[in-house]
Design an enzyme around this catalytic site. Structure first.
Site, PDB file in Angstrom:
ATOM      1  N   LYS A 227      16.676   6.435  22.324  1.00  0.00           N
ATOM      2  CA  LYS A 227      16.926   5.030  22.571  1.00  0.00           C
ATOM      3  C   LYS A 227      15.542   4.441  23.019  1.00  0.00           C
ATOM      4  O   LYS A 227      15.113   3.497  22.471  1.00  0.00           O
ATOM      5  CB  LYS A 227      17.905   4.454  23.728  1.00  0.00           C
ATOM      6  CG  LYS A 227      19.389   4.883  23.068  1.00  0.00           C
ATOM      7  CD  LYS A 227      20.361   4.370  24.238  1.00  0.00           C
ATOM      8  CE  LYS A 227      20.451   5.055  25.696  1.00  0.00           C
ATOM      9  NZ  LYS A 227      20.483   6.601  25.608  1.00  0.00           N
ATOM     10  N   THR A 228      14.995   5.106  23.938  1.00  0.00           N
ATOM     11  CA  THR A 228      13.867   4.577  24.535  1.00  0.00           C
ATOM     12  C   THR A 228      12.534   4.682  23.546  1.00  0.00           C
ATOM     13  O   THR A 228      12.136   3.759  23.200  1.00  0.00           O
ATOM     14  CB  THR A 228      13.433   5.178  25.971  1.00  0.00           C
ATOM     15  OG1 THR A 228      14.480   4.834  26.886  1.00  0.00           O
ATOM     16  CG2 THR A 228      12.086   4.711  26.475  1.00  0.00           C
TER      17      THR A 228
ATOM     18  N   SER B 240      22.048  10.195  26.470  1.00  0.00           N
ATOM     19  CA  SER B 240      20.671  10.390  27.198  1.00  0.00           C
ATOM     20  C   SER B 240      19.865  11.471  26.278  1.00  0.00           C
ATOM     21  O   SER B 240      20.489  12.427  25.913  1.00  0.00           O
ATOM     22  CB  SER B 240      21.112  11.057  28.444  1.00  0.00           C
ATOM     23  OG  SER B 240      19.721  11.369  29.361  1.00  0.00           O
TER      24      SER B 240
ATOM     25  N   ARG C  94      10.893  11.130  34.678  1.00  0.00           N
ATOM     26  CA  ARG C  94      10.977   9.747  34.216  1.00  0.00           C
ATOM     27  C   ARG C  94      10.010   8.751  34.628  1.00  0.00           C
ATOM     28  O   ARG C  94       9.308   9.153  35.597  1.00  0.00           O
ATOM     29  CB  ARG C  94      12.313   9.300  34.753  1.00  0.00           C
ATOM     30  CG  ARG C  94      13.666   9.926  34.290  1.00  0.00           C
ATOM     31  CD  ARG C  94      14.131   9.269  33.137  1.00  0.00           C
ATOM     32  NE  ARG C  94      15.250   9.904  32.548  1.00  0.00           N
ATOM     33  CZ  ARG C  94      16.173   9.552  31.597  1.00  0.00           C
ATOM     34  NH1 ARG C  94      15.629   8.312  30.815  1.00  0.00           N
ATOM     35  NH2 ARG C  94      17.246  10.340  31.204  1.00  0.00           N
TER      36      ARG C  94
ATOM     37  N   LYS D  16      22.265   2.560  37.109  1.00  0.00           N
ATOM     38  CA  LYS D  16      23.351   2.726  36.246  1.00  0.00           C
ATOM     39  C   LYS D  16      24.884   2.044  37.056  1.00  0.00           C
ATOM     40  O   LYS D  16      25.734   1.738  36.178  1.00  0.00           O
ATOM     41  CB  LYS D  16      23.633   4.256  35.902  1.00  0.00           C
ATOM     42  CG  LYS D  16      22.659   4.478  34.586  1.00  0.00           C
ATOM     43  CD  LYS D  16      22.932   3.832  33.436  1.00  0.00           C
ATOM     44  CE  LYS D  16      22.672   4.256  32.169  1.00  0.00           C
ATOM     45  NZ  LYS D  16      21.139   4.623  31.777  1.00  0.00           N
TER      46      LYS D  16
ATOM     47  N   ARG E 181      21.846  12.011  38.045  1.00  0.00           N
ATOM     48  CA  ARG E 181      22.859  11.222  38.422  1.00  0.00           C
ATOM     49  C   ARG E 181      23.996  12.389  38.658  1.00  0.00           C
ATOM     50  O   ARG E 181      23.803  13.270  38.288  1.00  0.00           O
ATOM     51  CB  ARG E 181      23.447   9.929  37.333  1.00  0.00           C
ATOM     52  CG  ARG E 181      22.632   8.853  37.226  1.00  0.00           C
ATOM     53  CD  ARG E 181      23.297   7.759  36.219  1.00  0.00           C
ATOM     54  NE  ARG E 181      23.068   8.325  34.815  1.00  0.00           N
ATOM     55  CZ  ARG E 181      23.824   8.888  34.179  1.00  0.00           C
ATOM     56  NH1 ARG E 181      25.344   9.038  34.634  1.00  0.00           N
ATOM     57  NH2 ARG E 181      23.557   9.222  33.007  1.00  0.00           N
TER      58      ARG E 181
ATOM     59  N   ASP F  30      17.424   0.098  26.871  1.00  0.00           N
ATOM     60  CA  ASP F  30      18.680   0.969  27.368  1.00  0.00           C
ATOM     61  C   ASP F  30      20.238   0.301  27.735  1.00  0.00           C
ATOM     62  O   ASP F  30      21.165   0.933  27.521  1.00  0.00           O
ATOM     63  CB  ASP F  30      18.305   1.746  28.757  1.00  0.00           C
ATOM     64  CG  ASP F  30      19.298   2.816  29.172  1.00  0.00           C
ATOM     65  OD1 ASP F  30      19.494   3.774  28.285  1.00  0.00           O
ATOM     66  OD2 ASP F  30      19.974   2.822  30.252  1.00  0.00           O
TER      67      ASP F  30
ATOM     68  N   HIS G 189      25.433   0.497  25.891  1.00  0.00           N
ATOM     69  CA  HIS G 189      24.402   1.475  26.291  1.00  0.00           C
ATOM     70  C   HIS G 189      23.352   1.785  24.911  1.00  0.00           C
ATOM     71  O   HIS G 189      23.650   2.606  24.132  1.00  0.00           O
ATOM     72  CB  HIS G 189      25.107   2.866  26.788  1.00  0.00           C
ATOM     73  CG  HIS G 189      24.149   3.612  27.231  1.00  0.00           C
ATOM     74  ND1 HIS G 189      24.318   4.938  27.117  1.00  0.00           N
ATOM     75  CD2 HIS G 189      22.962   3.736  28.018  1.00  0.00           C
ATOM     76  CE1 HIS G 189      23.271   5.721  27.780  1.00  0.00           C
ATOM     77  NE2 HIS G 189      22.553   4.816  28.394  1.00  0.00           N
TER      78      HIS G 189
HETATM   79  N1  LIG Z   1      13.116  13.190  15.969  1.00  0.00           N
HETATM   80  C1  LIG Z   1      12.979  12.737  17.538  1.00  0.00           C
HETATM   81  N2  LIG Z   1      13.473  11.454  17.677  1.00  0.00           N
HETATM   82  C2  LIG Z   1      13.679  10.771  18.819  1.00  0.00           C
HETATM   83  N3  LIG Z   1      13.099  11.557  19.846  1.00  0.00           N
HETATM   84  C3  LIG Z   1      12.599  12.556  19.769  1.00  0.00           C
HETATM   85  C4  LIG Z   1      12.346  13.466  18.444  1.00  0.00           C
HETATM   86  N4  LIG Z   1      12.116  14.419  18.691  1.00  0.00           N
HETATM   87  C5  LIG Z   1      11.751  14.617  20.048  1.00  0.00           C
HETATM   88  N5  LIG Z   1      11.991  13.466  20.743  1.00  0.00           N
HETATM   89  C6  LIG Z   1      11.850  13.183  22.104  1.00  0.00           C
HETATM   90  O1  LIG Z   1      13.219  13.061  22.609  1.00  0.00           O
HETATM   91  C7  LIG Z   1      13.176  12.328  23.788  1.00  0.00           C
HETATM   92  C8  LIG Z   1      14.288  10.972  23.535  1.00  0.00           C
HETATM   93  O2  LIG Z   1      14.423  10.639  24.608  1.00  0.00           O
HETATM   94  P1  LIG Z   1      14.654   8.894  25.139  1.00  0.00           P
HETATM   95  O3  LIG Z   1      13.874   8.645  26.244  1.00  0.00           O
HETATM   96  O4  LIG Z   1      14.318   8.102  24.028  1.00  0.00           O
HETATM   97  O5  LIG Z   1      16.212   9.085  25.348  1.00  0.00           O
HETATM   98  P2  LIG Z   1      17.246   7.669  25.702  1.00  0.00           P
HETATM   99  O6  LIG Z   1      18.217   7.913  24.489  1.00  0.00           O
HETATM  100  O7  LIG Z   1      16.379   6.420  25.934  1.00  0.00           O
HETATM  101  O8  LIG Z   1      17.910   8.507  26.903  1.00  0.00           O
HETATM  102  P3  LIG Z   1      18.414   7.824  28.480  1.00  0.00           P
HETATM  103  O9  LIG Z   1      19.758   6.961  28.108  1.00  0.00           O
HETATM  104  O10 LIG Z   1      18.720   8.980  29.277  1.00  0.00           O
HETATM  105  O11 LIG Z   1      17.364   7.240  28.808  1.00  0.00           O
HETATM  106  C9  LIG Z   1      11.908  11.918  24.011  1.00  0.00           C
HETATM  107  O12 LIG Z   1      11.189  12.811  25.064  1.00  0.00           O
HETATM  108  C10 LIG Z   1      11.247  12.230  22.524  1.00  0.00           C
HETATM  109  O13 LIG Z   1       9.829  12.305  22.762  1.00  0.00           O
HETATM  110  O1  LIG Z   2      20.677   6.931  34.187  1.00  0.00           O
HETATM  111  C1  LIG Z   2      19.854   7.870  34.227  1.00  0.00           C
HETATM  112  O2  LIG Z   2      19.656   8.437  34.975  1.00  0.00           O
HETATM  113  C2  LIG Z   2      18.987   7.897  32.894  1.00  0.00           C
HETATM  114  C3  LIG Z   2      19.627   7.281  31.658  1.00  0.00           C
HETATM  115  O3  LIG Z   2      19.260   6.100  31.186  1.00  0.00           O
HETATM  116  C4  LIG Z   2      20.923   8.015  31.188  1.00  0.00           C
HETATM  117  O4  LIG Z   2      21.133   8.792  31.684  1.00  0.00           O
HETATM  118  O5  LIG Z   2      21.556   7.205  30.315  1.00  0.00           O
HETATM  119 CA   LIG Z   3      15.957   5.514  27.787  1.00  0.00          CA
HETATM  120 MN   LIG Z   4      20.338   5.286  29.603  1.00  0.00          MN
END
Ligand SMILES: Nc1ncnc2c1ncn2[C@@H]1O[C@H](COP(=O)(O)OP(=O)(O)OP(=O)(O)O)[C@@H](O)[C@H]1O
Ligand SMILES: O=C([O-])CC(=O)C(=O)O
Ligand SMILES: [Ca+2]
Ligand SMILES: [Mn+2]
Length: 673
Positions: free
Chosen positions: A377-378, A373, A457, A336, A191, A392, A355
């Site tokens: 979360k995911t 990010s 992604r 977003k 973004r 998310d 979020h």
């Molecule tokens: N101990 C851990 N706990 C959680 N995630 C981990 C850990 N170690 C490594 N990771 C990695 O960290 C990343 C966490 O990313 P995730 O997609 O869950 O982020 P998000 O919070 O959903 O962010 P976004 O809002 O950008 O989508 C994944 O690639 C996961 O494999």
């Molecule tokens: O919005 C994006 O590009 C990915 C995301 O989920 C974040 O950054 O929270």
């Molecule tokens: Ca996510």
């Molecule tokens: Mn997000």
């Protein structure tokens, strides 16, 4: 393109490879005088066109209902009229604000015009009805070329159709070995928060958060209209545009209708996956959208336009209920952007937008996962032992929690089948994978490859996760888990928070990333993003914080801080906490066993950390134990504490909620040193 895209070309190609066609016997058998076909099952078609018309059965699939007013249930005039109304609605969306009417829109792929399909007559009839509806005003005499042109509308296409469009017309689109659609998002692979603009008018001036720290960079109405016109003109200049009519929010009482007009099949498929997909009936009754996105993608804004500081502009006009995207093809801007909209609309209805990820156990115990990010979360809301509500974006209302979206957007970097099997398996037909690198021949994705970007992604419909709960709604949360990826390595892997501490950490919104890996190891960079999503909130953070405190108190939810980042030293010295350990920690939170554990308090941050936890080595529960250099630990801890303190200063003067005592409690829940 022109010849490649023509249906004749692809027809003859698929003809020659169609295995069901009768084989032609070229050797004349001795006993017979004439050559004949040896197949016992001759095709029913008399001509090639007829044969091809047999290939596609006319049904009304839920997500592609109104492409053509023909066949199936669309053959009477009522449907024809409804179709015309739909086209008129799209034409109105695409209308220039300086010319009299909207563009002349017709449904269907321009590439199929001129082919003798049996639909042709009826399509023409539909267009005629359309014309009748659109040109009811006084005749226009100064007709320009743009008024003579038709814009083809590809309306709520199915994933299969979008694949075909992407592969035929969008460079960088490929089918991966597991059937996902690999795409490139162009120059932007993330973004562009600095290019986001929000229209400041009489209403929003008082409602929104403006100024220092706010993500809302102002723009005026006039400039918005200039950008809107630029996007609309661009979209209308194309041969075809994609239109998605979809929903946000699984709570039926607070569902929002959105329309997305875009130039690329990639964008249309992305939003098909990420927003809630209407059923056939819902789409028929769709009517006027509550909000419209005009995504001009690669087409830039004009830098001579006031307020523009680059060739990218993402503009939100809440009063007009519109958003314009110029100069970026990163699809996350749409996702977003709509989230920002919900951060405005929902609090006005006394609903908290979050979020966060969300999942639910068999006992209907619900957990929220907040975090910036990349904090998990995911990854952590996707749990084979629990129902996935969403990964998310959520709403917390009097009814409980509801997911805003219809899909998930997982980070793919270093994705491994054994560590995250559910996400791995979700990357199949229908899923969009962005900016990944794959083997030229096998089309197998190499998830470790960062050649295009680290922010690779995958966007997939939520039902691709086997234990997703549909509809994506759940009761009030029992646990509120704040995730921080602490690259300084000084926060405990898990700590139990008081309500005031939960608020303190929610408002702080901390994580630490490691900047620029290009030039070797660098210092971790602390990021503070209020409400774990400052880039998306529209009102002052204390507004959301007060709502969260109120809801947590009312429903007796427990707050937790989970460090998914470093242990045994900061980035470069220690290692990221094993995902398997973090999962054990999360399991203990869900099951309730951690609530009853024995706790010790940390210095400085005053965090309650458990002394033992099943499945996790006890010595890592206190970060101090894991550092061999205790001096360095102390120094790093104090450094992080002062970063927290500096960040919080701007909030110290705000009252949180009705009660001054909560504000004071929150202020004293920060680090003390
Ligand atoms: N101990 C851990 N706990 C959680 N995630 C981990 C850990 N170690 C490594 N990771 C990695 O960290 C990343 C966490 O990313 P995730 O997609 O869950 O982020 P998000 O919070 O959903 O962010 P976004 O809002 O950008 O989508 C994944 O690639 C996961 O494999
Ligand atoms: O919005 C994006 O590009 C990915 C995301 O989920 C974040 O950054 O929270
Ligand atoms: Ca996510
Ligand atoms: Mn997000």
């Amino acid at each position: 393109m022109a010849t490649n895209g023509s249906s004749n070309f692809s027809f003859s190609r698929s003809y020659s490879t169609n295995s069901r066609l009768p084989l032609i016997q070229t050797r004349i058998p001795e006993t017979e005088a004439v050559c004949h076909d040896d197949s016992t099952h001759p095709v029913k078609a008399q001509t090639i066109d007829e044969l091809h018309s047999l290939q596609k059965k006319k049904t009304s699939t839920p997500s592609t209902p109104i492409r053509s007013p023909l066949g199936g249930s669309f053959s009477n005039l009522n449907d024809l009229e409804r179709h015309a109304q739909k086209l008129q609605s799209i034409s109105a969306s695409l209308a220039s604000l300086t010319r009299e009417t909207g563009p002349r829109v017709v449904s269907g792929d321009p590439a199929s015009k001129g082919t003798e399909s049996p639909n042709k007559g009826r399509a023409a009839a539909a267009a005629a009805v359309d014309q009748h509806h659109l040109h009811h005003g006084p005749p226009t005499f100064n007709v320009s070329d743009s008024a003579l042109k038709f814009t083809h509308v590809l309306y709520n296409l199915s994933p299969a159709e979008l694949y075909e469009q992407a592969i035929k017309y969008e460079k960088g689109s490929f089918v991966t070995s597991t059937g996902a659609l690999a795409t490139l998002s162009g120059a932007k692979t993330g973004r562009s928060p600095r290019d986001k603009r929000v229209v400041k008018d009489e209403t929003t001036e008082n409602q929104l958060w403006w100024g220092k720290g706010s993500p809302n960079i102002e723009m005026d109405e006039e400039t918005f209209l200039i950008n809107r016109e630029r996007a609309v003109d661009y979209l209308n200049s194309l041969e075809k545009v994609f239109v998605n009519d979809q929903f946000l929010n699984w709570d039926p009482e607070h569902r929002i209708k959105v329309r997305i007009v875009s130039a690329r099949a990639y964008h249309s498929l992305f939003m098909h996956n990420m927003c809630i997909r209407p059923t056939f009936e819902e789409l028929e009754e769709f009517g006027t959208p509550d909000f419209t996105i005009y995504n001009a993608g690669q087409f830039p804004c004009n830098r001579y336009t006031h307020y523009m500081t680059s060739s990218t502009s993402i503009d939100i006009n809440l009063s007009r209920k519109e958003m314009v995207i110029l100069g970026t093809q990163y699809a996350g801007e749409m996702k977003k952007g709509l989230f920002s909209l919900m951060h405005y609309l929902m609090p006005l209805r006394n609903i908290l937008s979050l979020h966060s990820g969300c999942n639910m156990g068999k006992e209907e115990d619900v957990a929220l996962f907040f975090g910036l990010s990349g904090t998990g979360k995911t990854t952590l809301s996707t749990d084979p032992n629990r129902y996935l509500i969403g990964d998310d974006e959520h709403c917390w209302s009097e009814n409980g929690v509801s997911n805003i979206e219809g899909g998930c957007y997982a980070k793919c970097i270093d994705l491994a089948k054994d560590k995250e099997p559910e996400i791995w398996n979700a990357i199949k037909f229908g899923t969009v994978v962005e900016n990944v690198v794959f083997d030229e021949y096998t089309r197998e994705v190499d998830y470790t490859d960062k050649s295009v970007t680290e922010n690779t992604r995958a966007a997939y419909p939520i039902e691709y996760i086997p234990n997703a709960k549909i509809p994506c709604v759940a009761p009030h949360p029992k646990n509120v888990i704040l995730l921080a990826c602490d690259a300084f390595g000084v926060l405990p892997p898990v700590s139990k928070l008081s309500l005031a501490q939960t608020m303190y950490h929610f408002i702080s919104g901390y994580t630490a990333l490691v900047a620029g890996t290009e030039d070797g190891i660098k210092e971790p960079q602390a990021t503070f993003s209020a409400c774990f999503g400052a880039a998306f909130i529209m009102m002052h953070p204390t507004k959301y914080a007060a709502m969260l405190a109120e809801k947590m108190k009312q429903h007796g939810a427990t707050g937790w801080l989970v460090n998914t980042g470093w242990s045994g030293g900061r980035y470069g010295i220690g290692n990221r906490i094993k995902l398997a350990y973090t999962r054990k920690i999360i399991d203990a939170i869900h099951s309730g066993t951690l609530l009853d554990a024995e706790y010790a308090k940390t210095d400085v941050f005053g965090l309650e950390m458990p002394t033992t936890l099943e499945g996790v080595p006890s010595e890592i529960l206190n970060p101090e134990n894991t550092w061999s250099d205790k001096e360095a630990y102390k120094e790093t801890l104090l450094k992080l504490a002062s970063l927290f303190k500096n960040n919080f200063e701007v909030f110290a003067t705000y009252k949180i909620g009705e009660d001054q005592s909560l504000t004071e409690e929150i202020l004293s829940a920060g680090p003390i040193f």
